[in-house]
Design a protein around this motif. Structure first.
Motif, PDB file in Angstrom:
ATOM      1  N   GLU A 239       0.842  -1.195   0.000  1.00 45.17           N
ATOM      2  CA  GLU A 239       0.000   0.000   0.000  1.00 45.17           C
ATOM      3  C   GLU A 239       0.877   1.243   0.000  1.00 45.17           C
ATOM      4  O   GLU A 239       1.725   1.426   0.883  1.00 45.17           O
ATOM      5  N   ILE A 280      -0.194  -6.851  -0.063  1.00 41.99           N
ATOM      6  CA  ILE A 280      -1.405  -6.957  -0.881  1.00 41.99           C
ATOM      7  C   ILE A 280      -1.204  -8.145  -1.808  1.00 41.99           C
ATOM      8  O   ILE A 280      -0.321  -8.150  -2.668  1.00 41.99           O
ATOM      9  N   ARG A 287      -6.845  -1.026  -3.141  1.00 43.01           N
ATOM     10  CA  ARG A 287      -5.690  -0.190  -2.813  1.00 43.01           C
ATOM     11  C   ARG A 287      -4.672  -0.133  -3.954  1.00 43.01           C
ATOM     12  O   ARG A 287      -3.858   0.792  -4.010  1.00 43.01           O
ATOM     13  N   ARG A 307      -3.059  10.263   2.207  1.00 46.55           N
ATOM     14  CA  ARG A 307      -3.293   8.823   2.178  1.00 46.55           C
ATOM     15  C   ARG A 307      -4.581   8.397   2.883  1.00 46.55           C
ATOM     16  O   ARG A 307      -5.272   7.507   2.364  1.00 46.55           O
ATOM     17  N   ARG A 311      -7.420   6.210   0.815  1.00 50.87           N
ATOM     18  CA  ARG A 311      -7.992   4.943   1.291  1.00 50.87           C
ATOM     19  C   ARG A 311      -9.513   5.011   1.315  1.00 50.87           C
ATOM     20  O   ARG A 311     -10.202   4.063   0.920  1.00 50.87           O
TER      21      ARG A 311
END
Length: 375
Positions: A239, A280, A287, A307, A311
């Protein structure tokens, strides 16, 4: 990044507003940013351990994978910079001097075989010995596999299948016989005025001039890659490109690592992973649609936090689209066009469609609460 300003702090030359290195850190809102350029984009277990330890001992523990397949450590101080460098130097992660570091601006395909690694090493050696005064952002891509995977990533001169040599932005390539060809193309760029005032990029030059010897058709690029199994191992996403020190240590113990410019790490030879936080693994994870700089307060030029907003908005962005949230108009987190870009200003967020952070906005001065309604 924008115009560079440099100053002396604690005996080290610090660059503000330009790409940092390990030996020339950049000042930011959370301390110095120190960028590590692992040769060939490779990390073995000892190197991964050393970087993780250095991030905790000499920085604030934040490690970021950049769009040029480098790692940068944040929160370094004037007092901790020299010990950090000395901790990493025995692991082959620090260049002899800042000049050599600045010239070794090479992205290597994470799927490199021994031949690609050899081409990259020869190019790095030739650049170190050259006298070319190239712009700080000028870079090279070594991407000679069957299908190039770095075509969309930042580079000015590309070694592609054949091997062939292609100037960024050009639709045709020339045969590649060795690093002298790459240096000759770089010199052509300079001789043709591609770097006025010491700045400039190859694509702007090839938009009006054809590079010498470019008679071969360029190779077709691969489709954008996603997390999951690949022939060479497992790609795992991060991320915003951030990886925790313990996660980096654990991945390094599993297998050799290859860094990518896609906010992903290739774990060479792996087919499955133990449970490790911060990765991830789902190729459809929302994301993966996000791009965002550190934002406020980490960057003193940012007008807002980035950020958390990215998100929150990720589920609203269509699959295969990109949302870029930028703390200011410089757009450091994603210098290219995105499907939707949100640029923070003193009056709120400007919304740009299919453009970059500094491009004209469709809507201006939006409050974060308004954004879900206009995306």
């Amino acid at each position: 990044m924008g115009d560079a300003a440099q100053f002396d702090l604690g005996g080290a030359v610090v660059i503000r507003g330009w790409c940092p290195g390990a030996l020339r850190p950049m000042d930011s809102g959370d301390g110095w940013v120190v960028r590590i350029r692992p040769p060939g984009g490779r990390l073995d277990s000892a190197q991964a351990q050393a970087i993780a330890d250095a991030a905790e001992a000499h920085g604030n523990g934040v490690i970021e994978l950049t769009g040029r397949a480098n790692l940068q450590l944040r929160g370094v101080t004037p007092a901790s910079h020299a010990p950090l460098i000395e901790a990493l130097r025995p692991h082959g992660l620090i260049d002899a001097d800042a000049r050599a570091e600045g010239r070794r601006n090479i992205i290597v395909t994470p799927f490199a075989d021994a031949e690609a690694d050899r081409l990259a090493a020869e190019l790095a050696e030739a650049l170190a010995a050259s006298d070319l005064a190239l712009p700080a952002k000028f870079g090279f891509a070594v991407d000679p596999g069957a299908t190039p995977v770095l075509t969309r990533d930042p580079a000015d001169i590309r070694i592609e299948p054949g091997p062939t040599l292609r100037a960024d932005g050009a639709t045709r390539a020339a045969p590649y016989r060795g690093p002298g060809d790459a240096l000759a193309l770089a010199r052509w760029f300079l001789d043709q005025g591609g770097a006025p005032s010491g700045r400039g990029r190859m694509a702007a030059l090839t938009a009006r001039l054809t590079p010498p010897g470019a008679t071969l058709p360029a190779a077709l690029p691969a489709a954008p890659l996603r997390p999951g199994p690949h022939a060479d191992g497992l790609l795992v996403g991060l991320e915003f490109g951030q990886i925790g020190p313990d996660t980096l240590r654990r991945l390094g113990r599993l297998a050799p690592l290859r860094l990518t410019p896609w906010r992903m790490v290739l774990i060479r030879g792996a087919r499955r992973l133990p449970a490790i936080p911060g990765l991830i693994l789902d190729p459809h994870d929302p994301r993966l649609r996000l791009r965002a700089c550190p934002g406020a307060p980490a960057c003193p030029q940012a007008q807002a936090a980035t950020r958390p907003l990215a998100r929150a908005l990720a589920p609203l962005i269509p699959a295969d689209a990109v949302l870029h949230v930028s703390g200011c108009a410089k757009g450091c987190g994603w210098p290219r066009a995105a499907d939707v870009t949100l640029t923070a200003t003193g009056a709120g967020f400007d919304l740009i469609r299919h453009g970059r952070a500094q491009d004209p906005a469709a809507l201006r001065g939006l409050h974060p609460d308004q954004l879900p309604k206009v995306l």
